[in-house]
Enzyme design. Structure first.
Site, short mmCIF file in Angstrom:
data_model
loop_
_atom_site.label_atom_id
_atom_site.label_comp_id
_atom_site.label_asym_id
_atom_site.label_seq_id
_atom_site.Cartn_x
_atom_site.Cartn_y
_atom_site.Cartn_z
CD1 TRP A 324 14.52 -8.50 7.50
CD2 TRP A 324 13.07 -9.24 9.03
NE1 TRP A 324 14.29 -7.48 8.37
CE2 TRP A 324 13.39 -7.90 9.34
CE3 TRP A 324 12.18 -9.91 9.85
CZ2 TRP A 324 12.84 -7.21 10.42
CZ3 TRP A 324 11.63 -9.23 10.93
CH2 TRP A 324 11.97 -7.91 11.22
CG ASP A 325 13.24 -5.98 4.24
OD1 ASP A 325 13.99 -6.61 5.00
OD2 ASP A 325 13.41 -4.79 3.95
CD GLU A 455 19.57 -5.19 11.56
OE1 GLU A 455 19.69 -4.01 11.19
OE2 GLU A 455 19.52 -6.15 10.78
CE LYS A 563 18.36 -0.33 11.88
NZ LYS A 563 18.97 -1.52 11.26
CD GLN A 564 14.12 -3.29 12.63
OE1 GLN A 564 15.17 -2.76 12.29
NE2 GLN A 564 13.46 -4.14 11.87
#
Lengths: 732, 732
Positions: A324-325, A455, A563-564
Site C-alpha cells: 500500500w506504500d 499492524e 506500530k504506526q
C-alpha cells in the site's frame, strides 16, 4: 535552480558499509544497481530488475483453505559493477577500499574512488564513474580509471561475467526476518554468447518462466573485455551494459557513453524542474530532501506494468514486493509533479484486476475485487494473513489515489479506461464484504475482522481508518461513476451498473459506523481498542524495539500499542471529518502509544503535526523522516531504502509544512507553517495542467504560475486569484 | 454383568476399509496396534507407542517472535501384525480379503478371518486372533491359523520384520489437512538381533533421541520365525511381541500366551465392574457405548508421563498430540470410575509444568504457567497460534479437572504434591495475563485477544467461556490453597504464596467481566460476537462443510458461526450460573449457528439438552455422538478414533441423561431424564471411595451402594440417605 547538489560519503552513516550500497544505488525504474564494491563484492549481488521475480512454494506451519500457494521473490542478477584487476604476474588486486564516493543529484553521475592492493601491498587507485540511462532504460554505463600509486607496470582488467556458484548461496539472506528476502534455488544463470568484445548472460527463472539477458561490452569495439593496460599514466576503460527482458541476442545496439550521460542529465533536469523541493537555511536537510526525491524517482516503474517495491530497486528487502506504500506514501508526489507517472502506477493496479477479483472470491466475497497486499505481479503472496490479507483497506487506499489523481488532472480518458472500473470493483467489494447491523432504532454498516494500517492490532471490528477509506471509496465510485455516465455514457454502460447499485453505494457510505470513545472524546481505532491495557512502555528496554522482533504477536495484540499511525492517518487524509480540538486530543493520545517501529510512521506524524501547527513535533519527526536512510535510523538500510518514507518526507514538506491539500470541491489549498529553524522553503508542483512554484519564506508565501492558465487558490482558507505571481503575508 | 458383547463387521461403516483399522485397533495405554490387513498392509504402519515421537522443524510461511520451533510427531513403528505366507513354490499369497472380524469387549480378544490367494488363485484361509497385554504392557500376542481351502500342500510362513524403505514414505499422509499427520525423515529403523527364533528391531529418532526396541518371537522356541507348515489340516502359529522403550536386548522375557490373554480378561472385568454403562431397549446403542468406553480405556496413558492423544493410539491423526480434550471430555469418565487413572493424567500435566512456565514467559506473562495447546511431551508445538496458543482457556480446563478430581476423591496427598502447584501457577497466569479496566463507577477484570473453544471465532476480547474458566481457576486456587494451608501448612509454605496474592485471586475472580447481550438476554460469546453477521447457512452447500476446509479463516471469522459449543460448554460446566429460562434462550440461539464441524460439539449439545429436558435434541445428538466412529460421521475415522467424543458419549449418558453432577458443596446429585426410546439405562460410578450402581428405568431411579460407607445423594434436588439401596420414583 540549484547549481550543484551532491551526496558525499561524509553525509551518510557509513558504520555499516552495506548501507552505502543502498544509498548510492543507481536505478531508472527498470534496472537497479547497488553501489557494491566492484572488486570484493559477490558476483551475484546488487542488480535488480523491476518486476523480474521467481516463484517458490510457500510452506506453512499449518495451512488452511485459500492461502496463497507461492512466494514471489525479486531475482538477484549478476553484478554489473564487478571487475577483476590483475598485476603483471596475473595476481589479483584483491583488496579494495572505498575512499570517496559522491552522487550528483543533478546529473545522476555516481563517482567513486577505491584503493586497490595486490598481495605485495602494491597499490593502484581506481576511479569509477557510472550513469544509468534514464530514457533507454536497458543501458548502464560504467568507466573505470586506473591510476598508478606504488605499482606502475601494466595491469590486466577482466570485465567478463563470472558465474560463481558459491555466490548463488551467499546472496540469500536470513528468512526469519519478514522484512528481508529469501533464497531461491530454481534460478539458472548461463553464459550464452561470448566474444572478446561482448558477452551475454541469460538468467532464467524455472518457475515464473521469465528470461533476462545481460550483455556487457566495452564502449569502443577495439577494447576487449579482458584488456591489458599500461599504467605509466591514468588509463580509462568504459563499459556498457544492456539489461533486457527482450531477446538481446538480436538486439546488438550499443549507444554512446555520452548519450547515456545526456539521457541522465536531461531526465534529472526535467524532474527537478517540475518537482524540486528545497529548504533554505539548512543545507543538510536540503540535501537529504533532494536525495529522497532522487531515489524515489529512480525506483519507480514507469511502464504501467511495474510499480515501486517497498525497497525500490535499491535492495532486495521485502522480496521486491509492492505494498500500500505506493498509494499512501509515494503517489502523492507523482500526482502533484509528474501525473503521467502517477497514471502508470495506477495502471499497474488496473493490470492486476483479474488477480484481485479472484482474491475476493477466495475471501468469500462474491462481487468486486481485493488487491494483493504484497506482490510483484499482482497475485497475493503474503503468508501471514492477519497483517496482510486482513488489511482490506488497501482497496480504499487505491481508490483514494485514483480520486486524487483524477482531481488533480481531470484525466477523463483515464477515468473511462481504467479508473472507474477499479473504483467500481473496490466499491463492490466493500458492499459485499461489510454487513448491515440493526441497532435499536437505526441500521448501520460495519466491517468485521479487519486489520488497519497499525499492524500491532489485528483482526478487529470497525477499524476507523478502514471504515473511512471504504466510505470514501463508495462515494468516489458513485461520484465518478456519475461523471463518467455524463461524459461517456457508452463506456459507462459497459460496466452494467444499475441505479440501485450506485444508490446502494451512497446509502452504505452514509451509514458506515465509526467507533468513537465517549470517554476520551476521540475516534477509536476500532471497536475494542480502548478496552485493552496500555503497553507497559516503562518496562520495555530500548533493545526490545521493534516489538515485532521480540514479542509474540499475541503479546503485542492484547495491548494498546501502535506500530504506526492508523486513526491519525485517516485524520490526515480526511481533514474535513474532524475538528481542530478533537484532532489535538487524538494526536496526543495516539502519539503516546506509538512506537514508530514502522518506517511508515514518522512522516505521517510530522505531516499531521505541521498541519496542526504542532511545530516542534512536526520538525522533530521531519528530522527523523528526511534523514532516515542517511542515518540508518531503522537499522536496516542495508536491505534497501525505505521508499515509502522517501515519499513521506515530501509529504511532510508539501502536505505538512505548506499544508497543501485539495478541497472536496477540487480547489488547491495551502496552510503554510514555516518551521522557525528555516529561512524558508520552496517547491514546485503540477496541478490542473499548471506548473507552480511555491515559496514560503519569513512571513510571506509566494505562489508563481510558471506555466498554464490563471486559477484560484485558497491560502489559509482565504480565496485568491492567481494570474502570474501572488504574494501573501502569512504568519510564521 | 453382561454375558457377551462383541463388535462385529456388520456393526460398522466399512465403506472405507481403513476405518476398520481404527475401530478394531488394540491398545493398552502404551502400545496401540491398528487392525491392518496382515498380508497387504505396509510394513511400517499401524503400530504406535504412547509418547514416542520425533521432532521436526516447523517451517513458517512468515515467522514471528517466540513461535514454537519444532513439531512433535508420533512415530509409525514397524507393523506387528504383518506376515508373509508363501506356497510350496515360494510364491506369496499376495491377495488377502477380510471376511470377518469381531472384537470381544469383555475379554479384549480380536478375531479376524481372511481369505488368501496365490497367483494361481488357490485359496487358503487365515484366522487371526490377538490380545494385547493390559498388565505387562510391553506384550502383544497374535495367533495365525491357516486352513486349507483350494490349496492344501505345505506353506511357508515368514514372521520376520521387513524394512521396506518405500514404505517409509507411504506412511506419510498429506500434511495440508491439519487434522492429519506428517512424515518424518529423521527416523532410523534397523534390525539389531536376528536368530531363527527371535528378531529385534531398533527404531531410533535422531532428533528426539529416543530408542524403541521391538522383538518378535514365536511362543514356542521350537517354532522358527520362518516356518514350514503342512496344510492338510488347520495349523496354528503363535507369536509374541515385546515393544519397549527399555533395552530389550537385555530383556529376553517371553510370557505365556495364556497369561497375556488372562491379563486382558482380568483388566476388562475390572473396567466394566467399575464403569459399565448399559442401555436397555436398544442393543445397537448399548454396543456402541460399550465400544466407546472400551476404546477410551485402550488409549489412555496410565503412567503419569503419557496422556491421551486426540486419536488415542488408534491412529496417527493430529500427530499423536494431546489437547484440552483430556480435561474437558475424557477425564470425567476416569474421575468417576477409575480415579487413579485420572490422577495419572493430571500428573502428566504436572510433569510438563516447566515447559508451561517457559511458555508463559514467551507470551509475555511474567508469572505462572501456560500449558501447551498441542504437544506430546508438554512443549508447545502448534504452528497456528490463533487457534491454539490463544486458547488460553486450557489452563482453566486443567484447573477445572483438578478441582473435580479433588471433589470426587478428597485426595489430599495429590493436592499437596501436584494439584495445588498447578492451580497456583495457572491462577498466577490469569492474574498477570488479564487486566483491570476502569468503567465509569467501578473496575472490572478482562482478558483480551483470546480464542475460546469455538475456533471459528478467534482472538477476541472477553470470551465468556475463557472468563468463566479463569474465574473458577482463581477461586479454586484460593479455596484449595486454604485447604492445603490447613492440612499441610509446611507444604503450603513452600510455594511462597502471600496472603495478598491469595486475596487478589478472589478479588479478581469477583470482578471478572462477562459479556451479555441485552438484546437477546443471553451470555455473549465475546465482546463483539453479536455485531457480526450470521453465516449465510442457506447459501452454503453441504459439501462445503467442514467450513475450515473450504473457506479462508478470515471468511469464517467475520461471521457468527460456531464450529462447536463454546458459551454452552460453560453453561454445562457451571449450571449454577444460569437460570433455566436463559439457558433455553442461549441453547436455541447458539445451536442455530453451530455447524458441529468439530467432533467435540455434539456430545456437549446432547449432554446439555438432556440436562434441560430437551429430550428430542438430546437423543438425536446422542445418536450421532455414540456412533460417531462406527458410522464414520466425521468422514475421517480412518485417521483414528475421535477420543474426546468417546468420552463425550459417556458424558451424554451419565452427566446428561442421568444428570449426574457434584454440587459446589460436594454432594452427588442426579436429575434423571430417561429417553422415551429406552426401557432404561444403568451405570456404575465411583465417588468418595464408594462404588455405586445407578439404574434409571421406567419411572424409577435405583441407586445401589455396592461398596463403601453410607452417603447422602440429591435426586432432583431432594436429599436422600443412601445405606445400601435407594429406590426413588422419578418422572420419565
Amino acid at each position: 535552480m540549484m547549481k550543484e547538489i551532491k551526496l558525499r560519503l561524509t553525509d551518510v552513516n557509513a558504520c555499516n558499509i552495506s548501507n552505502l550500497e543502498s544509498i548510492f544505488s543507481l536505478a531508472n525504474g527498470h534496472v537497479g544497481i547497488r553501489a557494491t564494491n566492484p572488486i570484493t563484492s559477490d558476483s551475484l549481488a546488487g542488480t535488480l530488475v523491476n518486476g523480474y521475480f521467481e516463484y517458490s512454494p510457500i510452506v506453512y506451519g499449518e495451512v488452511a483453505a485459500n492461502y496463497p500457494k507461492r512466494n514471489e521473490t525479486i531475482v538477484s542478477l549478476p553484478n554489473l559493477r564487478k571487475i577483476k584487476v590483475m598485476d603483471e604476474k596475473h595476481r589479483e588486486f584483491k583488496s579494495a577500499r572505498l575512499v570517496d564516493i559522491n552522487l550528483d543529484l543533478l546529473s545522476g553521475q555516481l563517482s567513486e574512488t577505491y584503493e586497490l592492493w595486490n598481495v605485495d601491498k602494491q597499490q593502484i587507485n581506481m576511479q569509477v564513474t557510472s550513469y544509468i540511462d534514464q530514457e533507454d532504460v536497458q543501458f548502464f554505463g560504467i568507466q573505470y580509471t586506473f591510476i598508478p600509486i606504488s605499482y606502475s607496470s601494466y595491469i590486466y582488467v577482466d570485465k567478463r561475467f563470472s558465474l560463481d556458484e558459491d555466490a548463488q548461496h551467499k546472496i540469500a539472506m536470513k528468512i526469519d526476518d519478514p522484512r528481508k528476502t529469501r533464497k531461491i534455488a530454481s534460478i539458472q544463470r548461463q553464459i550464452v554468447t561470448k566474444t572478446r568484445y561482448r558477452q551475454t548472460i541469460m538468467v532464467d527463472t524455472a518457475e515464473s518462466n521469465q528470461k533476462i539477458y545481460l550483455t556487457v561490452y566495452s564502449y569502443k569495439n577495439d577494447q576487449p573485455l579482458l584488456s591489458k593496460l599500461t599504467l605509466n599514466k591514468s588509463q580509462t576503460v568504459t563499459y556498457q551494459y544492456n539489461v533486457s527482458q527482450k531477446n538481446t541476442l538480436l538486439d546488438k545496439r550499443q549507444i554512446d557513453w555520452d548519450l547515456i550521460k545526456s539521457h541522465s542529465i536531461e531526465f534529472w533536469q526535467q524532474v527537478w524542474q517540475n518537482s524540486e523541493v528545497s529548504i533554505t537555511g539548512n543545507d543538510e536537510l536540503n540535501l537529504a530532501l533532494h536525495f529522497n526525491i532522487f531515489q524515489l524517482n529512480q525506483s519507480t516503474g514507469r511502464d504501467g506494468k511495474t510499480n515501486i517495491a517497498a525497497k525500490g530497486l535499491s535492495g532486495p528487502g521485502y522480496e521486491g514486493h509492492t505494498f500500500w506504500d505506493t498509494e499512501m506514501y509515494m503517489i502523492s508526489y507523482y500526482i502533484y509533479s509528474q501525473p503521467e507517472i502517477a497514471k502508470k502506477l495506477l495502471m499497474y493496479r488496473y493490470n492486476t484486476l483479474d488477480f484481485a477479483r479472484n482474491r475476493a472470491r477466495q475471501l468469500g466475497v462474491n462481487e468486486g475485487a481485493l488487491f494483493a497486499w504484497r506482490s510483484i505481479n499482482g497475485e497475493e503472496t503474503s503468508a501471514y494473513y492477519p497483517a496482510s490479507t486482513a488489511a482490506y483497506h488497501l482497496d480504499g487506499d487505491i481508490a483514494y489515489a485514483i480520486g486524487n489523481y483524477y482531481e488533480a488532472t481531470h484525466d477523463d480518458d483515464f477515468l473511462a479506461q481504467y479508473g472507474f472500473e477499479m473504483l467500481l470493483e473496490t466499491a463492490r467489494f466493500w458492499r459485499r464484504f461489510g454487513c448491515w447491523v440493526n441497532k435499536r432504532d437505526y441500521q448501520q454498516f460495519e466491517f468485521h475482522t479487519v486489520t488497519g494500517p497499525d499492524e500491532y492490532t489485528v483482526m478487529v471490528d470497525n477499524n476507523y481508518f478502514t471504515n473511512r477509506m471504504a466510505q470514501h471509496n463508495l462515494r468516489l465510485a458513485y461520484r465518478l461513476g456519475k461523471r463518467l455516465s455524463e461524459i461517456n455514457p457508452r463506456r459507462f454502460a459497459k460496466f452494467n451498473v444499475s441505479t440501485e447499485e450506485m444508490d446502494d453505494f451512497v446509502k452504505i457510505a452514509d451509514h458506515i459506523y465509526f467507533p468513537f470513545s465517549d470517554k476520551f472524546q476521540i475516534n477509536a481505532q476500532d471497536d475494542t481498542f480502548f478496552s485493552k491495557a496500555i503497553w507497559p512502555f516503562s518496562h520495555t528496554p530500548r533493545d526490545k524495539y521493534p516489538l515485532l522482533l521480540h514479542y509474540h504477536p499475541l503479546t503485542i495484540y492484547r495491548y494498546q500499542v501502535n506500530k504506526q499511525a492508523d486513526t491519525l492517518l485517516a485524520d490526515l487524509l480526511f481533514p474535513e471529518t474532524i475538528t481542530a480540538e478533537q484532532l489535538k486530543r487524538e494526536y496526543d493520545y495516539y502519539e503516546s502509544i506509538t512506537t514508530h517501529d514502522s518506517s511508515l510512521s514518522r512522516s505521517i506524524f510530522s505531516t499531521l503535526a505541521a498541519r496542526m501547527g504542532y511545530m516542534n513535533k512536526a520538525y522533530d519527526y521531519f528530522l527523523d523522516t528526511v534523514r532516515m536512510d542517511l542515518t540508518d535510523l531503522q537499522g536496516n538500510t542495508e536491505d534497501g531504502l525505505h521508499l515509502a518514507n522517501l515519499g513521506g518526507s515530501w509529504m511532510s514538506v508539501v502536505q505538512g509544512f505548506a499544508g497543501m491539500q485539495v478541497t472536496p470541491q477540487g480547489v488547491l489549498k495551502l496552510i503554510p507553517h514555516l518551521p522557525k529553524e528555516w529561512e524558508g522553503f520552496n517547491f514546485r508542483m503540477v496541478f490542473h495542467n499548471r506548473l507552480l512554484n511555491i515559496n514560503i519564506s519569513g512571513n510571506q508565501t509566494t505562489i508563481s504560475l510558471l506555466d498554464g492558465k490563471p486559477m484560484n487558490v485558497l491560502v489559509n482558507d482565504k480565496s485568491y486569484h492567481l494570474e502570474k505571481i501572488l504574494k501573501i503575508l502569512t504568519k510564521r
